[in-house]
Design a protein around this motif. Structure first.
Motif, PDB file in Angstrom:
ATOM      1  N   THR A  23       3.468  19.049  21.362  1.00 42.52           N
ATOM      2  CA  THR A  23       3.709  20.483  21.155  1.00 42.52           C
ATOM      3  C   THR A  23       3.746  20.876  19.681  1.00 42.52           C
ATOM      4  O   THR A  23       3.849  22.061  19.362  1.00 42.52           O
ATOM      5  CB  THR A  23       5.035  20.916  21.821  1.00 42.52           C
ATOM      6  OG1 THR A  23       6.113  20.172  21.246  1.00 42.52           O
ATOM      7  CG2 THR A  23       4.980  20.693  23.328  1.00 42.52           C
ATOM      8  N   ARG A  25       6.141  20.488  17.544  1.00 44.98           N
ATOM      9  CA  ARG A  25       7.425  21.121  17.249  1.00 44.98           C
ATOM     10  C   ARG A  25       8.442  20.045  16.906  1.00 44.98           C
ATOM     11  O   ARG A  25       8.280  18.886  17.258  1.00 44.98           O
ATOM     12  CB  ARG A  25       7.884  21.935  18.462  1.00 44.98           C
ATOM     13  CG  ARG A  25       6.924  23.085  18.744  1.00 44.98           C
ATOM     14  CD  ARG A  25       7.186  23.773  20.028  1.00 44.98           C
ATOM     15  NE  ARG A  25       8.517  24.349  20.051  1.00 44.98           N
ATOM     16  CZ  ARG A  25       9.182  24.623  21.157  1.00 44.98           C
ATOM     17  NH1 ARG A  25       8.652  24.389  22.332  1.00 44.98           N
ATOM     18  NH2 ARG A  25      10.373  25.146  21.106  1.00 44.98           N
ATOM     19  N   ASP A  29      13.832  22.134  17.329  1.00 44.50           N
ATOM     20  CA  ASP A  29      13.237  23.287  18.011  1.00 44.50           C
ATOM     21  C   ASP A  29      13.277  23.111  19.525  1.00 44.50           C
ATOM     22  O   ASP A  29      13.647  24.032  20.256  1.00 44.50           O
ATOM     23  CB  ASP A  29      11.784  23.490  17.586  1.00 44.50           C
ATOM     24  CG  ASP A  29      11.630  24.018  16.183  1.00 44.50           C
ATOM     25  OD1 ASP A  29      12.610  24.572  15.630  1.00 44.50           O
ATOM     26  OD2 ASP A  29      10.523  23.878  15.630  1.00 44.50           O
ATOM     27  N   ILE A  30      12.890  21.933  19.985  1.00 53.30           N
ATOM     28  CA  ILE A  30      12.846  21.650  21.425  1.00 53.30           C
ATOM     29  C   ILE A  30      14.245  21.735  22.024  1.00 53.30           C
ATOM     30  O   ILE A  30      14.458  22.371  23.061  1.00 53.30           O
ATOM     31  CB  ILE A  30      12.238  20.262  21.697  1.00 53.30           C
ATOM     32  CG1 ILE A  30      10.805  20.165  21.181  1.00 53.30           C
ATOM     33  CG2 ILE A  30      12.334  19.894  23.176  1.00 53.30           C
ATOM     34  CD1 ILE A  30       9.843  21.162  21.767  1.00 53.30           C
ATOM     35  N   ARG A  32      16.982  23.235  20.817  1.00 54.36           N
ATOM     36  CA  ARG A  32      17.517  24.607  20.761  1.00 54.36           C
ATOM     37  C   ARG A  32      16.932  25.460  21.877  1.00 54.36           C
ATOM     38  O   ARG A  32      17.650  26.227  22.523  1.00 54.36           O
ATOM     39  CB  ARG A  32      17.245  25.246  19.393  1.00 54.36           C
ATOM     40  CG  ARG A  32      18.252  24.868  18.327  1.00 54.36           C
ATOM     41  CD  ARG A  32      18.152  25.775  17.111  1.00 54.36           C
ATOM     42  NE  ARG A  32      16.856  25.707  16.477  1.00 54.36           N
ATOM     43  CZ  ARG A  32      16.530  24.895  15.476  1.00 54.36           C
ATOM     44  NH1 ARG A  32      17.437  24.076  14.975  1.00 54.36           N
ATOM     45  NH2 ARG A  32      15.331  24.896  14.961  1.00 54.36           N
ATOM     46  N   GLN A  33      15.618  25.328  22.122  1.00 49.65           N
ATOM     47  CA  GLN A  33      14.996  26.089  23.202  1.00 49.65           C
ATOM     48  C   GLN A  33      15.616  25.716  24.545  1.00 49.65           C
ATOM     49  O   GLN A  33      15.889  26.583  25.368  1.00 49.65           O
ATOM     50  CB  GLN A  33      13.495  25.843  23.243  1.00 49.65           C
ATOM     51  CG  GLN A  33      12.816  26.584  24.376  1.00 49.65           C
ATOM     52  CD  GLN A  33      11.357  26.213  24.535  1.00 49.65           C
ATOM     53  OE1 GLN A  33      10.858  25.301  23.899  1.00 49.65           O
ATOM     54  NE2 GLN A  33      10.670  26.924  25.398  1.00 49.65           N
ATOM     55  N   TYR A  34      15.825  24.429  24.761  1.00 47.57           N
ATOM     56  CA  TYR A  34      16.414  23.998  26.026  1.00 47.57           C
ATOM     57  C   TYR A  34      17.827  24.570  26.190  1.00 47.57           C
ATOM     58  O   TYR A  34      18.173  25.084  27.248  1.00 47.57           O
ATOM     59  CB  TYR A  34      16.447  22.480  26.131  1.00 47.57           C
ATOM     60  CG  TYR A  34      17.041  22.030  27.434  1.00 47.57           C
ATOM     61  CD1 TYR A  34      16.306  22.151  28.611  1.00 47.57           C
ATOM     62  CD2 TYR A  34      18.332  21.550  27.510  1.00 47.57           C
ATOM     63  CE1 TYR A  34      16.857  21.784  29.829  1.00 47.57           C
ATOM     64  CE2 TYR A  34      18.888  21.181  28.717  1.00 47.57           C
ATOM     65  CZ  TYR A  34      18.148  21.294  29.877  1.00 47.57           C
ATOM     66  OH  TYR A  34      18.690  20.946  31.071  1.00 47.57           O
ATOM     67  N   ARG A  36      19.064  27.249  24.922  1.00 50.29           N
ATOM     68  CA  ARG A  36      18.968  28.690  25.188  1.00 50.29           C
ATOM     69  C   ARG A  36      18.556  28.983  26.625  1.00 50.29           C
ATOM     70  O   ARG A  36      18.853  30.054  27.149  1.00 50.29           O
ATOM     71  CB  ARG A  36      17.984  29.336  24.226  1.00 50.29           C
ATOM     72  CG  ARG A  36      18.495  29.385  22.818  1.00 50.29           C
ATOM     73  CD  ARG A  36      17.487  30.068  21.908  1.00 50.29           C
ATOM     74  NE  ARG A  36      17.928  29.967  20.541  1.00 50.29           N
ATOM     75  CZ  ARG A  36      17.199  29.462  19.546  1.00 50.29           C
ATOM     76  NH1 ARG A  36      15.972  29.040  19.769  1.00 50.29           N
ATOM     77  NH2 ARG A  36      17.689  29.392  18.332  1.00 50.29           N
ATOM     78  N   SER A  37      17.862  28.037  27.256  1.00 48.16           N
ATOM     79  CA  SER A  37      17.380  28.265  28.617  1.00 48.16           C
ATOM     80  C   SER A  37      18.436  27.964  29.681  1.00 48.16           C
ATOM     81  O   SER A  37      18.231  28.273  30.854  1.00 48.16           O
ATOM     82  CB  SER A  37      16.146  27.399  28.885  1.00 48.16           C
ATOM     83  OG  SER A  37      16.512  26.038  29.066  1.00 48.16           O
ATOM     84  N   ASP A  48      19.591  34.237  25.570  1.00 48.74           N
ATOM     85  CA  ASP A  48      18.224  34.608  25.908  1.00 48.74           C
ATOM     86  C   ASP A  48      17.852  35.983  25.367  1.00 48.74           C
ATOM     87  O   ASP A  48      16.683  36.343  25.322  1.00 48.74           O
ATOM     88  CB  ASP A  48      18.017  34.613  27.431  1.00 48.74           C
ATOM     89  CG  ASP A  48      18.109  33.223  28.025  1.00 48.74           C
ATOM     90  OD1 ASP A  48      17.905  32.246  27.285  1.00 48.74           O
ATOM     91  OD2 ASP A  48      18.392  33.123  29.223  1.00 48.74           O
ATOM     92  N   THR A  56      21.278  33.371  16.407  1.00 49.95           N
ATOM     93  CA  THR A  56      19.987  33.152  17.046  1.00 49.95           C
ATOM     94  C   THR A  56      18.904  33.069  15.994  1.00 49.95           C
ATOM     95  O   THR A  56      18.973  33.716  14.956  1.00 49.95           O
ATOM     96  CB  THR A  56      19.638  34.259  18.056  1.00 49.95           C
ATOM     97  OG1 THR A  56      19.683  35.503  17.377  1.00 49.95           O
ATOM     98  CG2 THR A  56      20.567  34.236  19.254  1.00 49.95           C
TER      99      THR A  56
END
Length: 57
Positions: A23, A25, A29-30, A32-34, A36-37, A48, A56
């Motif tokens: 990806t 990334r 990054d990975i 933090r995205q997880y 947030r999900s 979100d 954020t």
């Protein structure tokens, strides 16, 4: 910004490294995205929604 130390298996680390490579990334990054999900008690995570939390990205 806070730091987190995380212990994972060698196989999990390889998986994360490969995902990051594919990806293009960073691990941060990975992860933090997880985070947030994640749902909280079956509802959308407030992170979100842009601007709903002072830290954020």
């Amino acid at each position: 910004m806070k730091n987190i130390s995380l212990r994972i298996s060698d196989l999990e680390k390889q998986h994360l490294d490969e995902f990051c490579r594919i990806t293009e990334r960073t691990q941060s990054d990975i992860l933090r995205q997880y985070i947030r999900s994640l749902a909280i008690k079956g509802v959308l995570n407030p992170l979100d929604y842009p601007g709903s939390h002072p830290n954020t990205d």
